[in-house]
Design an enzyme around this catalytic site. Structure first.
Site, PDB file in Angstrom:
ATOM      1  N   HIS A  20       0.855  -1.195   0.000  1.00  0.00           N
ATOM      2  CA  HIS A  20       0.000   0.000   0.000  1.00  0.00           C
ATOM      3  C   HIS A  20       0.888   1.241   0.000  1.00  0.00           C
ATOM      4  CE1 HIS A  20      -3.796   2.097   1.878  1.00  0.00           C
ATOM      5  NE2 HIS A  20      -3.086   2.950   1.141  1.00  0.00           N
ATOM      6  N   HIS A  22       1.145   4.848  -2.524  1.00  0.00           N
ATOM      7  CA  HIS A  22       0.727   5.632  -3.694  1.00  0.00           C
ATOM      8  C   HIS A  22       1.989   6.270  -4.255  1.00  0.00           C
ATOM      9  CE1 HIS A  22      -3.589   5.498  -2.465  1.00  0.00           C
ATOM     10  NE2 HIS A  22      -3.019   5.328  -1.288  1.00  0.00           N
ATOM     11  N   HIS A 200      -9.645   1.072  -0.956  1.00  0.00           N
ATOM     12  CA  HIS A 200      -9.564   1.722   0.345  1.00  0.00           C
ATOM     13  C   HIS A 200     -10.966   1.653   0.967  1.00  0.00           C
ATOM     14  CE1 HIS A 200      -5.823   3.256  -1.184  1.00  0.00           C
ATOM     15  NE2 HIS A 200      -5.619   4.082  -0.172  1.00  0.00           N
ATOM     16  N   GLU A 203     -11.112   3.500   6.259  1.00  0.00           N
ATOM     17  CA  GLU A 203     -10.073   4.427   6.733  1.00  0.00           C
ATOM     18  C   GLU A 203     -10.788   5.512   7.543  1.00  0.00           C
ATOM     19  OE1 GLU A 203      -8.094   6.590   3.589  1.00  0.00           O
ATOM     20  OE2 GLU A 203      -6.396   7.185   4.867  1.00  0.00           O
ATOM     21  N   ASP A 281       1.788   4.089   2.718  1.00  0.00           N
ATOM     22  CA  ASP A 281       0.721   4.915   2.130  1.00  0.00           C
ATOM     23  C   ASP A 281       1.294   6.069   1.283  1.00  0.00           C
ATOM     24  OD1 ASP A 281      -1.894   5.524   1.541  1.00  0.00           O
ATOM     25  OD2 ASP A 281      -2.448   6.210   3.536  1.00  0.00           O
ATOM     26  N   ASP A 282       1.607   7.189   1.916  1.00  0.00           N
ATOM     27  CA  ASP A 282       2.155   8.357   1.204  1.00  0.00           C
ATOM     28  C   ASP A 282       3.362   8.860   1.988  1.00  0.00           C
ATOM     29  OD1 ASP A 282      -0.104   8.922  -0.878  1.00  0.00           O
ATOM     30  OD2 ASP A 282      -1.134   8.602   1.040  1.00  0.00           O
TER      31      ASP A 282
HETATM   32  N1  ADE Z   1      -4.768   8.725  -1.915  1.00  0.00           N
HETATM   33  C1  ADE Z   1      -3.511   8.776  -1.465  1.00  0.00           C
HETATM   34  N2  ADE Z   1      -3.468   8.404  -0.185  1.00  0.00           N
HETATM   35  C2  ADE Z   1      -4.733   8.105   0.195  1.00  0.00           C
HETATM   36  C3  ADE Z   1      -5.342   7.636   1.379  1.00  0.00           C
HETATM   37  N3  ADE Z   1      -4.646   7.402   2.494  1.00  0.00           N
HETATM   38  N4  ADE Z   1      -6.673   7.457   1.385  1.00  0.00           N
HETATM   39  C4  ADE Z   1      -7.390   7.682   0.287  1.00  0.00           C
HETATM   40  N5  ADE Z   1      -6.869   8.113  -0.847  1.00  0.00           N
HETATM   41  C5  ADE Z   1      -5.552   8.312  -0.915  1.00  0.00           C
HETATM   42 ZN    ZN Z   2      -3.746   4.801   0.573  1.00  0.00          ZN
END
Ligand code: ADE
Ligand code: ZN
Length: 343
Positions: A20, A22, A200, A203, A281-282
């Site tokens: 996971h 992006h 997703h 969350e 994630d990011d």
């Molecule tokens: N796009 C990038 N990161 C995300 C996240 N944590 N939740 C939803 N969309 C995303």
């Molecule tokens: Zn994500």
């Protein structure tokens, strides 16, 4: 938080998969400035420090607003290749030996960047990483859920010439108000095309969105899934189906999905027998790559070596690798755990 140097070393060295991440969320401020200059684009911040200081979020949408703006510096095939290369270098340093990366084509095609430019750059970066690090990877095309079904279908159409290079479709962006069922027909079409499916869910959205991801989208894997724990029947179902959850602790902290890592649900997930994994994630926005996430969990003191080995093992079981590849990676993992000795 207490420091646990032995445990930190152990978790850092574990062979692992990342499921996971992006790719647009790996764009570090330094690289953003570099690409902005290369492409002659202005950024409304004076310095890397000023940009980083703006990364303060109280919910998912705060982050998404900045994340989509940041992606504007990505223009050419070379930009996407360099973006991927920078991520894979960091992932390899964290002993990631396989990664399944998300990309958001609509973020780029809506700015006039051709789908082919985006995907060919990413695929070049993926091939480079395999040659340089032996790190294998797969690509997951995410639909932006705040956009409509027609836009998702158009994206799937644009992907058709590239289906051999895409492992799965996913669903990301603003969760609340955009339930999975909105994309049931697109996911059914993706399934017909032979693609795996992830989404997703849970969350920020309620457990009902997780049920929908399972029942309406037929997902092979769930991204986040935190709020599943509010529904005992859902927990039973996820455990029974050995559904992989791609959990992102530092993301959850930065987006205020949890108040602290001590209160993070990953320990409860493991105790309920759920197939949880650890992911970044990011990472450029949330303060850490995959090993930072493992170490942040280690610092809570709630999980032991055996738990971290399980989390890493889950990352291979939950991947879209072949059974033979999974078996090979698990053997390497077991050898590492054995070699590390008793805790
Ligand atoms: N796009 C990038 N990161 C995300 C996240 N944590 N939740 C939803 N969309 C995303
Ligand atoms: Zn994500």
């Amino acid at each position: 938080m207490a420091s646990h140097p032995d445990l930190d070393r152990f978790v850092a060295g574990l062979p692992k998969a990342e499921l996971h991440v992006h790719i647009e969320g790996t764009l570090e401020p330094e690289q953003m400035f570099e690409l902005a200059q290369r492409n002659g684009i202005g950024i409304p911040f004076d310095s890397v420090e000023a940009l980083r200081a703006a990364y303060s979020f109280s919910r998912l949408q705060d982050f998404l607003d900045i994340y989509y703006r940041g992606a504007d510096v990505l223009r050419t095939q070379a930009d996407f290749r360099d973006l991927a290369a920078a991520y894979f270098d960091r992932a390899a340093a964290d002993n990631v030996i396989h990664a399944e990366i998300f990309f958001d084509p609509q973020t780029h095609t809506d700015r006039g960047i051709a789908f082919d430019e985006v995907i060919s750059g990413l695929l070049a970066g993926m091939a480079d990483a395999e040659a340089k690090h032996g790190l294998t990877s797969k690509l997951i095309l995410c639909f932006l859920r705040h956009l409509d079904e027609d836009a998702a279908f158009a994206t799937l159409k644009a992907a058709e010439p590239w289906l051999g290079s895409i492992a799965a479709v996913g669903l990301d962006s603003s969760e609340v108000g955009h339930p999975p069922e909105k994309f049931a027909r697109v996911f059914a079409a993706a399934r017909e095309l032979g693609l795996k499916r992830v989404a997703h869910a849970g969350e920020e959205g309620p457990p009902d969105y997780v049920w929908q991801a399972l029942d309406e989208l037929g997902v092979d894997r769930l991204d986040h899934g935190n709020r599943s724990l509010e529904d005992p029947a859902l927990v039973t179902r996820l455990a029974r189906e050995a559904m992989t959850l791609t959990v992102c602790p530092l993301s959850n902290l930065k987006l205020c999905v949890v108040g602290s890592l001590d209160a993070h649900p990953i320990e409860a997930m493991l105790r309920h027998g759920l197939r949880a994994t650890v992911n970044s994630d990011d990472p450029a926005y949330f303060g850490g790559y995959v090993n930072d996430n493992y170490r942040a969990l280690a610092a809570t003191g709630g999980l032991r070596r055996a738990d971290f080995a399980t989390l890493a093992r889950n990352s291979f079981h939950g991947s879209f690798l072949s059974d033979a590849e999974v078996t090979r990676h698990l053997a390497a993992l077991d050898a590492y755990v054995e070699g590390a000795g008793a805790a």
